[in-house]
Design a protein around this motif. Structure first.
Motif: not given
Length: 149
Positions: A22, A38, A40, A144-145
């Motif tokens: 991310g 953001s 990913n 995001a991850m």
């Protein structure tokens, strides 16, 4: 509208290296405009995510216009790469001192282009040290991850 100063914090991360990653940035312009972003990627590296965060932040800054941009990253790789190493890489045909091809060249080429056209001051900040913008970016990167899990 032309802003006087844009302050940016960026971060990138990866679960495994390579693995799901991310990136994020927090941008503030003259204290009156704020933006967070953001994203990913499923199979990437930490360094690519750090570079992506900076590239995306500078693209957003370019659209806003500014007399100065203070970019804060917790990545020595990014800061040293753009302020020092890149000069030698370009002279050496995008090869390192060890004559190896520069990793992530396409990211560095894009970052170099943006950097050449913007009034950027590069700053390194220690990660996980309570710096508000950096801590927020870290949260956004983790979210995001997690979205990939």
């Amino acid at each position: 509208m032309m802003y006087r100063e844009i302050v940016i914090y960026t971060d990138g991360g990866c679960l495994g290296n390579p693995g799901p990653g991310g990136w994020a940035y927090v941008l503030k312009a003259d204290g009156i405009f704020e933006k967070e972003a953001s994203g990913n990627e499923r199979d990437t590296t930490n360094n690519r995510m750090e570079l992506t965060a900076v590239i995306e932040a500078l693209k957003a800054s370019q659209a806003l216009g500014a007399q100065s941009i203070s970019l804060n990253t917790d990545s020595q790789y990014v800061k040293n790469g753009i302020t020092s190493w890149i000069k030698k890489w370009k002279v050496n045909g995008w090869r390192t001192a060890a004559k190896e091809p520069v990793k992530n060249k396409e990211y560095w080429v894009e970052l170099d282009r943006l950097n050449a056209n913007l009034p950027v001051q590069w700053n390194w900040v220690k990660g996980h040290a309570g710096v508000e913008g950096n801590e927020r970016c870290d949260q956004l990167v983790r979210m995001a991850m997690d979205a990939l899990a």
